[in-house]
Design a protein around this motif. Structure first.
Motif, PDB file in Angstrom:
ATOM      1  N   GLU A   1       0.839  -1.214   0.000  1.00 49.52           N
ATOM      2  CA  GLU A   1       0.000   0.000   0.000  1.00 49.52           C
ATOM      3  C   GLU A   1       0.869   1.257   0.000  1.00 49.52           C
ATOM      4  N   PRO A   2       1.642   1.486  -1.067  1.00 49.84           N
ATOM      5  CA  PRO A   2       2.577   2.626  -1.060  1.00 49.84           C
ATOM      6  C   PRO A   2       1.897   3.990  -0.943  1.00 49.84           C
ATOM      7  N   SER A   3       0.667   4.102  -1.342  1.00 47.88           N
ATOM      8  CA  SER A   3       0.002   5.405  -1.283  1.00 47.88           C
ATOM      9  C   SER A   3      -0.303   5.841   0.149  1.00 47.88           C
ATOM     10  N   THR A   4      -0.251   4.924   1.103  1.00 50.08           N
ATOM     11  CA  THR A   4      -0.563   5.250   2.498  1.00 50.08           C
ATOM     12  C   THR A   4       0.641   5.056   3.418  1.00 50.08           C
ATOM     13  N   ILE A   5       1.830   5.278   2.900  1.00 49.17           N
ATOM     14  CA  ILE A   5       3.050   4.988   3.657  1.00 49.17           C
ATOM     15  C   ILE A   5       3.402   6.077   4.679  1.00 49.17           C
ATOM     16  N   MET A   6       2.849   7.258   4.558  1.00 45.86           N
ATOM     17  CA  MET A   6       3.290   8.384   5.386  1.00 45.86           C
ATOM     18  C   MET A   6       3.186   8.109   6.894  1.00 45.86           C
ATOM     19  N   GLY A   7       2.099   7.538   7.349  1.00 43.61           N
ATOM     20  CA  GLY A   7       1.953   7.258   8.787  1.00 43.61           C
ATOM     21  C   GLY A   7       3.024   6.314   9.302  1.00 43.61           C
ATOM     22  N   SER A   8       3.346   5.295   8.513  1.00 46.87           N
ATOM     23  CA  SER A   8       4.373   4.348   8.952  1.00 46.87           C
ATOM     24  C   SER A   8       5.763   4.975   8.910  1.00 46.87           C
ATOM     25  N   LEU A   9       5.997   5.883   7.975  1.00 49.78           N
ATOM     26  CA  LEU A   9       7.284   6.594   7.955  1.00 49.78           C
ATOM     27  C   LEU A   9       7.430   7.491   9.184  1.00 49.78           C
ATOM     28  N   ILE A  10       6.344   8.151   9.569  1.00 46.69           N
ATOM     29  CA  ILE A  10       6.370   8.972  10.783  1.00 46.69           C
ATOM     30  C   ILE A  10       6.657   8.081  11.991  1.00 46.69           C
ATOM     31  N   LEU A  11       6.008   6.916  12.034  1.00 46.44           N
ATOM     32  CA  LEU A  11       6.227   5.974  13.133  1.00 46.44           C
ATOM     33  C   LEU A  11       7.689   5.562  13.223  1.00 46.44           C
ATOM     34  N   VAL A  12       8.298   5.179  12.106  1.00 47.47           N
ATOM     35  CA  VAL A  12       9.680   4.699  12.153  1.00 47.47           C
ATOM     36  C   VAL A  12      10.654   5.831  12.471  1.00 47.47           C
ATOM     37  N   VAL A  13      10.386   7.036  11.985  1.00 48.55           N
ATOM     38  CA  VAL A  13      11.261   8.170  12.311  1.00 48.55           C
ATOM     39  C   VAL A  13      11.174   8.499  13.799  1.00 48.55           C
ATOM     40  N   LEU A  14       9.971   8.527  14.347  1.00 51.50           N
ATOM     41  CA  LEU A  14       9.824   8.774  15.786  1.00 51.50           C
ATOM     42  C   LEU A  14      10.461   7.649  16.603  1.00 51.50           C
ATOM     43  N   ASN A  15      10.321   6.419  16.132  1.00 50.95           N
ATOM     44  CA  ASN A  15      10.915   5.284  16.840  1.00 50.95           C
ATOM     45  C   ASN A  15      12.443   5.372  16.826  1.00 50.95           C
ATOM     46  N   ILE A  16      13.019   5.729  15.693  1.00 53.47           N
ATOM     47  CA  ILE A  16      14.475   5.896  15.610  1.00 53.47           C
ATOM     48  C   ILE A  16      14.921   7.044  16.517  1.00 53.47           C
ATOM     49  N   THR A  17      14.121   8.094  16.567  1.00 52.93           N
ATOM     50  CA  THR A  17      14.429   9.216  17.452  1.00 52.93           C
ATOM     51  C   THR A  17      14.451   8.761  18.909  1.00 52.93           C
ATOM     52  N   MET A  18      13.512   7.883  19.284  1.00 56.05           N
ATOM     53  CA  MET A  18      13.504   7.369  20.654  1.00 56.05           C
ATOM     54  C   MET A  18      14.753   6.529  20.917  1.00 56.05           C
ATOM     55  N   LEU A  19      15.134   5.711  19.954  1.00 60.81           N
ATOM     56  CA  LEU A  19      16.343   4.900  20.120  1.00 60.81           C
ATOM     57  C   LEU A  19      17.568   5.794  20.320  1.00 60.81           C
ATOM     58  N   ILE A  20      17.644   6.862  19.565  1.00 58.64           N
ATOM     59  CA  ILE A  20      18.756   7.811  19.712  1.00 58.64           C
ATOM     60  C   ILE A  20      18.675   8.508  21.071  1.00 58.64           C
ATOM     61  N   GLY A  21      17.475   8.897  21.463  1.00 58.26           N
ATOM     62  CA  GLY A  21      17.295   9.566  22.754  1.00 58.26           C
ATOM     63  C   GLY A  21      17.641   8.692  23.938  1.00 58.26           C
ATOM     64  N   TYR A  22      17.436   7.389  23.781  1.00 60.43           N
ATOM     65  CA  TYR A  22      17.732   6.450  24.873  1.00 60.43           C
ATOM     66  C   TYR A  22      19.093   5.781  24.706  1.00 60.43           C
ATOM     67  N   LYS A  23      19.954   6.312  23.834  1.00 56.74           N
ATOM     68  CA  LYS A  23      21.213   5.626  23.512  1.00 56.74           C
ATOM     69  C   LYS A  23      22.082   5.359  24.734  1.00 56.74           C
ATOM     70  N   ASN A  24      22.018   6.208  25.742  1.00 57.14           N
ATOM     71  CA  ASN A  24      22.818   5.969  26.952  1.00 57.14           C
ATOM     72  C   ASN A  24      22.373   4.707  27.691  1.00 57.14           C
ATOM     73  N   LYS A  25      21.121   4.354  27.560  1.00 57.01           N
ATOM     74  CA  LYS A  25      20.588   3.149  28.210  1.00 57.01           C
ATOM     75  C   LYS A  25      21.109   1.871  27.560  1.00 57.01           C
ATOM     76  N   TYR A  26      21.548   1.981  26.297  1.00 58.40           N
ATOM     77  CA  TYR A  26      21.982   0.802  25.557  1.00 58.40           C
ATOM     78  C   TYR A  26      23.498   0.580  25.631  1.00 58.40           C
ATOM     79  N   ARG A  27      24.212   1.475  26.260  1.00 54.45           N
ATOM     80  CA  ARG A  27      25.690   1.375  26.281  1.00 54.45           C
ATOM     81  C   ARG A  27      26.181   0.049  26.842  1.00 54.45           C
ATOM     82  N   ASP A  28      25.602  -0.413  27.935  1.00 56.88           N
ATOM     83  CA  ASP A  28      26.041  -1.677  28.536  1.00 56.88           C
ATOM     84  C   ASP A  28      25.778  -2.860  27.602  1.00 56.88           C
TER      85      ASP A  28
END
Length: 126
Positions: free
Chosen positions: A95-122
């Protein structure tokens, strides 16, 4: 990352996945199934018949609550990434015509991973 920006993005992602997770149980956001391709309908039918859609809904609800209450957010960002990637792949291939919501989801999710990067150091230094 600026703590205020991270807070806003964390709350946005929390609300986003909480609403879509709850929708999997209560269907308050109407879906136009007639606009979906046959392949997409088959995929969604498979998810529904195996009850996998409810597992995804539970993950989204738990992730949303985790982000909103700022508890276990780093863990839920990792778990939610599987849902995010699956959503992008579904929309990119079926469903390529409706991809925008999932792109927003993955960008926000990657942002959370970056924001929590200190938690993943160990995990990464082990």
């Amino acid at each position: 990352m600026n703590p205020k920006v991270f807070l806003v993005l964390r709350i946005l992602l929390g609300l986003f996945v909480l609403v879509f997770g709850l929708n999997k149980f209560f269907n308050f956001i109407p879906m136009d199934n007639s606009a979906m391709s046959e392949a997409a309908m088959g995929y969604m039918g498979g998810l529904a018949s195996t009850k996998t859609v409810y597992l995804v809904g539970v993950v989204e609800i738990l992730a949303g609550l985790s982000f909103l209450f700022n508890k276990y957010g780093a863990l839920m960002a990792l778990i939610l990434m599987s849902v995010s990637i699956n959503a992008v792949l579904f929309h990119a291939t079926l469903e390529p015509s409706t991809i925008m919501g999932s792109l927003i989801l993955v960008v926000l999710n990657i942002t959370m991973l970056i924001g929590y990067k200190n938690k993943y150091r160990d995990l990464l230094n082990g």
